[in-house]
Motif scaffolding. Structure first.
Motif, PDB file in Angstrom:
ATOM      1  N   MET A   1       0.847  -1.193   0.000  1.00  0.00           N
ATOM      2  CA  MET A   1       0.000   0.000   0.000  1.00  0.00           C
ATOM      3  C   MET A   1       0.884   1.246   0.000  1.00  0.00           C
ATOM      4  N   LYS A   2       0.707   2.130  -0.963  1.00  0.00           N
ATOM      5  CA  LYS A   2       1.472   3.361  -1.030  1.00  0.00           C
ATOM      6  C   LYS A   2       0.901   4.396  -0.063  1.00  0.00           C
ATOM      7  N   THR A   3       1.747   5.437   0.232  1.00  0.00           N
ATOM      8  CA  THR A   3       1.302   6.477   1.165  1.00  0.00           C
ATOM      9  C   THR A   3       0.040   7.169   0.674  1.00  0.00           C
ATOM     10  N   ALA A   4      -0.067   7.441  -0.623  1.00  0.00           N
ATOM     11  CA  ALA A   4      -1.259   8.096  -1.165  1.00  0.00           C
ATOM     12  C   ALA A   4      -2.494   7.247  -0.933  1.00  0.00           C
ATOM     13  N   GLU A   5      -2.329   5.916  -1.081  1.00  0.00           N
ATOM     14  CA  GLU A   5      -3.456   5.026  -0.843  1.00  0.00           C
ATOM     15  C   GLU A   5      -3.845   5.028   0.629  1.00  0.00           C
ATOM     16  N   ALA A   6      -2.816   5.072   1.490  1.00  0.00           N
ATOM     17  CA  ALA A   6      -3.088   5.139   2.926  1.00  0.00           C
ATOM     18  C   ALA A   6      -3.836   6.403   3.277  1.00  0.00           C
ATOM     19  N   THR A   7      -3.465   7.510   2.616  1.00  0.00           N
ATOM     20  CA  THR A   7      -4.162   8.775   2.870  1.00  0.00           C
ATOM     21  C   THR A   7      -5.629   8.667   2.496  1.00  0.00           C
ATOM     22  N   GLY A   8      -5.908   7.985   1.375  1.00  0.00           N
ATOM     23  CA  GLY A   8      -7.300   7.797   0.975  1.00  0.00           C
ATOM     24  C   GLY A   8      -8.083   7.008   1.988  1.00  0.00           C
ATOM     25  N   VAL A   9      -7.454   5.977   2.557  1.00  0.00           N
ATOM     26  CA  VAL A   9      -8.118   5.186   3.592  1.00  0.00           C
ATOM     27  C   VAL A   9      -8.402   6.039   4.811  1.00  0.00           C
TER      28      VAL A   9
ATOM     29  N   ALA B   1      -0.572   5.284  11.559  1.00  0.00           N
ATOM     30  CA  ALA B   1      -0.884   3.875  11.785  1.00  0.00           C
ATOM     31  C   ALA B   1      -0.919   3.105  10.470  1.00  0.00           C
ATOM     32  N   MET B   2      -1.520   3.694   9.431  1.00  0.00           N
ATOM     33  CA  MET B   2      -1.591   3.019   8.141  1.00  0.00           C
ATOM     34  C   MET B   2      -0.213   2.896   7.497  1.00  0.00           C
ATOM     35  N   THR B   3       0.638   3.900   7.707  1.00  0.00           N
ATOM     36  CA  THR B   3       1.987   3.857   7.134  1.00  0.00           C
ATOM     37  C   THR B   3       2.794   2.722   7.740  1.00  0.00           C
ATOM     38  N   ILE B   4       2.653   2.511   9.049  1.00  0.00           N
ATOM     39  CA  ILE B   4       3.340   1.408   9.717  1.00  0.00           C
ATOM     40  C   ILE B   4       2.936   0.071   9.097  1.00  0.00           C
ATOM     41  N   CYS B   5       1.670  -0.021   8.676  1.00  0.00           N
ATOM     42  CA  CYS B   5       1.179  -1.275   8.085  1.00  0.00           C
ATOM     43  C   CYS B   5       1.816  -1.575   6.717  1.00  0.00           C
ATOM     44  N   GLN B   6       2.505  -0.585   6.118  1.00  0.00           N
ATOM     45  CA  GLN B   6       3.087  -0.772   4.794  1.00  0.00           C
ATOM     46  C   GLN B   6       4.494  -1.350   4.826  1.00  0.00           C
ATOM     47  N   PHE B   7       5.194  -1.136   5.927  1.00  0.00           N
ATOM     48  CA  PHE B   7       6.620  -1.448   5.948  1.00  0.00           C
ATOM     49  C   PHE B   7       6.941  -2.551   6.965  1.00  0.00           C
ATOM     50  N   PRO B   8       7.866  -3.446   6.651  1.00  0.00           N
ATOM     51  CA  PRO B   8       8.655  -3.481   5.405  1.00  0.00           C
ATOM     52  C   PRO B   8       7.870  -3.965   4.188  1.00  0.00           C
ATOM     53  N   LYS B   9       6.664  -4.529   4.446  1.00  0.00           N
ATOM     54  CA  LYS B   9       5.768  -4.882   3.353  1.00  0.00           C
ATOM     55  C   LYS B   9       4.333  -4.784   3.884  1.00  0.00           C
ATOM     56  N   LEU B  10       3.386  -4.811   2.963  1.00  0.00           N
ATOM     57  CA  LEU B  10       1.982  -4.660   3.361  1.00  0.00           C
ATOM     58  C   LEU B  10       1.566  -5.756   4.329  1.00  0.00           C
ATOM     59  N   ASP B  11       0.987  -5.321   5.469  1.00  0.00           N
ATOM     60  CA  ASP B  11       0.499  -6.240   6.499  1.00  0.00           C
ATOM     61  C   ASP B  11      -1.024  -6.087   6.572  1.00  0.00           C
ATOM     62  N   VAL B  12      -1.722  -7.028   5.952  1.00  0.00           N
ATOM     63  CA  VAL B  12      -3.183  -6.945   5.873  1.00  0.00           C
ATOM     64  C   VAL B  12      -3.812  -7.003   7.267  1.00  0.00           C
ATOM     65  N   THR B  13      -3.254  -7.828   8.144  1.00  0.00           N
ATOM     66  CA  THR B  13      -3.783  -7.925   9.505  1.00  0.00           C
ATOM     67  C   THR B  13      -3.671  -6.587  10.219  1.00  0.00           C
ATOM     68  N   CYS B  14      -2.565  -5.895  10.009  1.00  0.00           N
ATOM     69  CA  CYS B  14      -2.359  -4.563  10.590  1.00  0.00           C
ATOM     70  C   CYS B  14      -3.416  -3.585  10.077  1.00  0.00           C
ATOM     71  N   VAL B  15      -3.652  -3.598   8.780  1.00  0.00           N
ATOM     72  CA  VAL B  15      -4.659  -2.705   8.186  1.00  0.00           C
ATOM     73  C   VAL B  15      -6.034  -2.995   8.768  1.00  0.00           C
ATOM     74  N   GLN B  16      -6.362  -4.260   8.918  1.00  0.00           N
ATOM     75  CA  GLN B  16      -7.663  -4.640   9.477  1.00  0.00           C
ATOM     76  C   GLN B  16      -7.810  -4.143  10.912  1.00  0.00           C
ATOM     77  N   LYS B  17      -6.712  -4.194  11.676  1.00  0.00           N
ATOM     78  CA  LYS B  17      -6.770  -3.732  13.057  1.00  0.00           C
ATOM     79  C   LYS B  17      -6.958  -2.232  13.129  1.00  0.00           C
ATOM     80  N   VAL B  18      -6.234  -1.479  12.287  1.00  0.00           N
ATOM     81  CA  VAL B  18      -6.396  -0.029  12.256  1.00  0.00           C
ATOM     82  C   VAL B  18      -7.832   0.326  11.879  1.00  0.00           C
ATOM     83  N   THR B  19      -8.368  -0.384  10.893  1.00  0.00           N
ATOM     84  CA  THR B  19      -9.751  -0.136  10.474  1.00  0.00           C
ATOM     85  C   THR B  19     -10.731  -0.419  11.606  1.00  0.00           C
TER      86      THR B  19
END
Length: 230
Positions: free
Chosen positions: A1-9, A191-209
């Protein structure tokens, strides 16, 4: 997930509301003067709608809209009362032409708009808007052209966050305003940026959501941080 995409979320999460009947509307048009505004909205059991919002120069209004099938509201005179439960009611006088000093209510027939607060300062310490926010419910009684009256009641349960968000004041700990919006957006973006590195962590994104309601509903950044840390 790119930063721009994270911003959209982040923007989507900030726009989320899901508490009681009250909800926040980002883009709403005042039917009397046609200006765009943010609004807090609730609909009574009979379909009578209530909007609370600011005009472009910062004054705060209530707009009551009748449901279909109801006779029109009287255009002039003492046309209505607003009664926050436990507080003195406000008698509303409407005129087709405004005075030079006093701002009277405006009736379009289908809707009635009345000013609640001049809008200066961080929050009203007294007056009708203060009473509405503090009351458990609000009842409006409107005079109709057929000689009858129409009454509607709105629960104020869950109204704090949508009203705070719409008119930019702090109510019962529900923060609002540009500074708060910026801080909330930064917290979500971080929080969303952390989910991107070092690679996309879907579980992290789900938790932030899942934790995002702490911000979008509860308006609690510290609570959001604690939720995602668990």
């Amino acid at each position: 997930m790119k930063t721009a995409e994270a911003t959209g979320v982040v923007l989507c999460l900030l726009a989320t509301t899901a508490k009681a009947d009250w909800h926040f509307v980002e883009d709403w048009t005042d039917p009397v003067n046609g200006f765009e505004a943010k609004a807090a909205v609730s609909t009574a059991d009979d379909g009578t709608a209530l909007h609370l919002y600011r005009n472009p120069i910062g004054r705060v209004y209530a707009l009551i809209t009748l449901p279909d099938g109801t006779p029109d509201i009287v255009r002039e005179g003492m046309v209505a009362s607003l009664a926050p439960e436990g507080f003195d009611p406000k008698q509303i006088e409407a005129r087709t032409e405004q005075g030079r000093v006093i701002e009277f209510a405006t009736s379009t027939g289908r809707a009635l708009r009345d000013r609640l607060w001049h809008g200066e300062g961080s929050a009203p310490a007294f007056g009708t808007l203060h009473d509405i926010v503090e009351a458990p419910s609000l009842t409006a009684t409107l005079s109709l052209v057929d000689g009858t009256q129409h009454s509607a009641t709105w629960s104020m349960d869950g109204a704090g966050a949508p009203i705070a968000q719409a008119i930019g004041i702090t109510i019962e700990g529900a923060a609002a305003g540009d500074a708060w919006d910026d801080a909330a957006a930064q917290a979500l973006l971080a929080a969303m940026t952390i989910c991107q590195f070092p690679k996309l962590d879907v579980t992290c994104v789900q938790k932030v959501t899942a934790c995002s309601d702490k911000i979008s509903v509860d308006r609690d950044i510290d609570g959001f941080d604690a939720c995602i840390a668990q």
